[in-house]
Write a protein that holds these residues in place. Structure first.
Motif, mmCIF file in Angstrom:
data_model
loop_
_atom_site.group_PDB
_atom_site.id
_atom_site.type_symbol
_atom_site.label_atom_id
_atom_site.label_comp_id
_atom_site.label_asym_id
_atom_site.label_seq_id
_atom_site.Cartn_x
_atom_site.Cartn_y
_atom_site.Cartn_z
ATOM 1 N N LYS A 201 0.823 -1.213 0.000
ATOM 2 C CA LYS A 201 0.000 0.000 0.000
ATOM 3 C C LYS A 201 0.854 1.259 0.000
ATOM 4 O O LYS A 201 0.572 2.225 -0.712
ATOM 5 C CB LYS A 201 -0.941 -0.017 1.210
ATOM 6 N N ALA A 202 1.906 1.258 0.789
ATOM 7 C CA ALA A 202 2.778 2.431 0.849
ATOM 8 C C ALA A 202 3.467 2.664 -0.491
ATOM 9 O O ALA A 202 3.559 3.801 -0.970
ATOM 10 C CB ALA A 202 3.821 2.240 1.953
ATOM 11 N N ALA A 203 3.939 1.582 -1.099
ATOM 12 C CA ALA A 203 4.615 1.702 -2.385
ATOM 13 C C ALA A 203 3.656 2.192 -3.468
ATOM 14 O O ALA A 203 4.016 3.051 -4.287
ATOM 15 C CB ALA A 203 5.215 0.356 -2.791
ATOM 16 N N ALA A 204 2.427 1.657 -3.457
ATOM 17 C CA ALA A 204 1.446 2.066 -4.460
ATOM 18 C C ALA A 204 1.102 3.542 -4.313
ATOM 19 O O ALA A 204 0.931 4.257 -5.307
ATOM 20 C CB ALA A 204 0.191 1.213 -4.337
ATOM 21 N N SER A 205 1.020 4.014 -3.090
ATOM 22 C CA SER A 205 0.708 5.422 -2.839
ATOM 23 C C SER A 205 1.835 6.332 -3.340
ATOM 24 O O SER A 205 1.590 7.348 -3.998
ATOM 25 C CB SER A 205 0.473 5.644 -1.340
ATOM 26 N N ILE A 206 3.071 5.952 -3.047
ATOM 27 C CA ILE A 206 4.208 6.755 -3.498
ATOM 28 C C ILE A 206 4.303 6.738 -5.024
ATOM 29 O O ILE A 206 4.561 7.770 -5.657
ATOM 30 C CB ILE A 206 5.510 6.225 -2.868
ATOM 31 N N TYR A 207 4.064 5.583 -5.602
ATOM 32 C CA TYR A 207 4.143 5.469 -7.057
ATOM 33 C C TYR A 207 3.075 6.329 -7.732
ATOM 34 O O TYR A 207 3.343 6.989 -8.750
ATOM 35 C CB TYR A 207 3.984 4.003 -7.462
ATOM 36 N N ALA A 208 1.879 6.366 -7.166
ATOM 37 C CA ALA A 208 0.803 7.197 -7.732
ATOM 38 C C ALA A 208 1.183 8.678 -7.683
ATOM 39 O O ALA A 208 0.959 9.428 -8.641
ATOM 40 C CB ALA A 208 -0.499 6.950 -6.978
#
Length: 348
Positions: free
Chosen positions: A138-145
């Motif tokens: 979830k953290a990675a997906a948020s940063i990537y977005a």
């Protein structure tokens, strides 16, 4: 490479069509022969030692430029195999693996065939790999977005745009200073011409591995995943991946998880489709952890469940499921189909 033209120099004797020319030639030859005889009688002949070349040295001499014109062409050959996404390649891979490894054939029959797809450019895939390293999903997906928004969308994830982003801007969206330096190093190598999407696609596996591991933050595991799932190279064996090694242990009933140095020999028979064999190792570990995930249509492989009584093991599995690492550079359909235990060694 351009074609090489061999030029042959032909030596012709002076014309001696006239009798005078013949007589002069005969006189000159007689004088030369006499001089040679006199010189030879004055200088004692000592036979020279002949040094034998070893086979490797002789081969090197033959391959030297100018000695063997074909050698240069042979050394310059770069064989780029057909990608697994090409028509018929998966079918060819499965036929080969079934024929060369009957034990693996049972695993293949117990699961659906893999599909390879990647809609991202090589640069975008590598940048995404860096962003997702060592982060929860979830953290990675948020940063990537947020990173995509900062670049102006997926089409904006290009070297010049990434290079224009400051470390401060990247830190504001959650990218660590170290990862920001990794992204900038990747972009600089593209901007300077050391790397490009075109050259990456055209490189053979060995050259590609050497070039990409020169980028800060991109290690062997990340390169293997990139080669398999972005470029769809058919013969990649991620020897450092824990999931693949664990799968090989289960497949052959080994007492211990094989060391990376042992993997080449154990998986030799899978060549030239070790990427597909590795993919099935993730599926084997996944099915071993959750037998309900094994295909029930064939029933070719009876996979027992892993004991769940150990609380520590349960906690470890939960942590593994939370870590997706560089594997997020793949489409979500791929991420869901591969065991998280295969993603632990994504640390460069």
């Amino acid at each position: 490479m351009g074609e090489e033209t061999l030029s042959h120099t032909l030596h012709f004797a002076p014309s001696s069509s006239s009798p005078a020319g013949t007589a002069a030639s005969s006189t000159d030859n007689s004088a030369a022969a006499a001089a040679a005889t006199t010189t030879a009688s004055k200088i004692p002949f000592r036979p020279r030692k002949i040094r034998k070349l070893s086979s490797s040295a002789a081969s090197a001499a033959d391959d030297a430029p100018g000695k063997n014109p074909a050698a240069g062409n042979r050394l310059a050959v770069r064989v780029i195999p057909r990608p697994l996404s090409a028509d018929g390649e998966i079918a060819s891979a499965l036929r080969h693996l079934r024929a060369t490894d009957p034990i693996l054939a049972r695993v293949i029959d117990a699961h659906d065939s893999p599909t390879f797809q990647c809609l991202l450019t090589p640069f975008h895939s590598l940048a995404r790999s860096i962003l997702y390293q060592q982060l929860a999903i979830k953290a990675a997906a948020s940063i990537y977005a947020r990173f995509l928004a900062l670049c102006g969308g997926e089409a904006g994830v290009v070297p010049d745009v990434v290079l224009s982003l400051t470390s401060h801007q990247l830190r504001q969206i959650g990218v660590s200073e170290r990862k920001a330096s990794y992204l900038h190093d990747l972009a600089r190598k593209y901007h300077g011409g050391i790397l490009s999407d075109a050259t990456i696609v055209a490189m053979d596996d060995k050259s590609l591995f050497s070039m990409l591991t020169m980028v800060k933050g991109i290690g062997a595991w990340s390169v293997h995943m990139f080669m398999m799932f972005c470029l769809h190279r058919p013969d990649v064996l991620p020897v450092g991946d824990l999931g693949v090694r664990k799968g090989v242990q289960m497949l052959y009933g080994l007492d211990d998880v094989p060391r990376p140095s042992q993997m080449e020999q154990l998986c030799e028979r899978w060549k030239p489709y070790r990427s597909v064999g590795s993919w099935y190792m993730w599926r084997l570990v996944e099915a071993k952890s959750n037998p309900n995930l094994a295909s029930s249509s064939t029933g070719a492989l009876n996979i027992g469940s892993v004991g769940v009584g150990d609380a520590q093991q349960q906690q470890q599995q939960q942590q593994q499921q939370q870590m997706i690492d560089s594997f997020q550079m793949l489409p979500q359909s791929w991420v869901k189909s591969i065991s998280p235990t295969g993603l632990l060694n994504g640390i460069p």
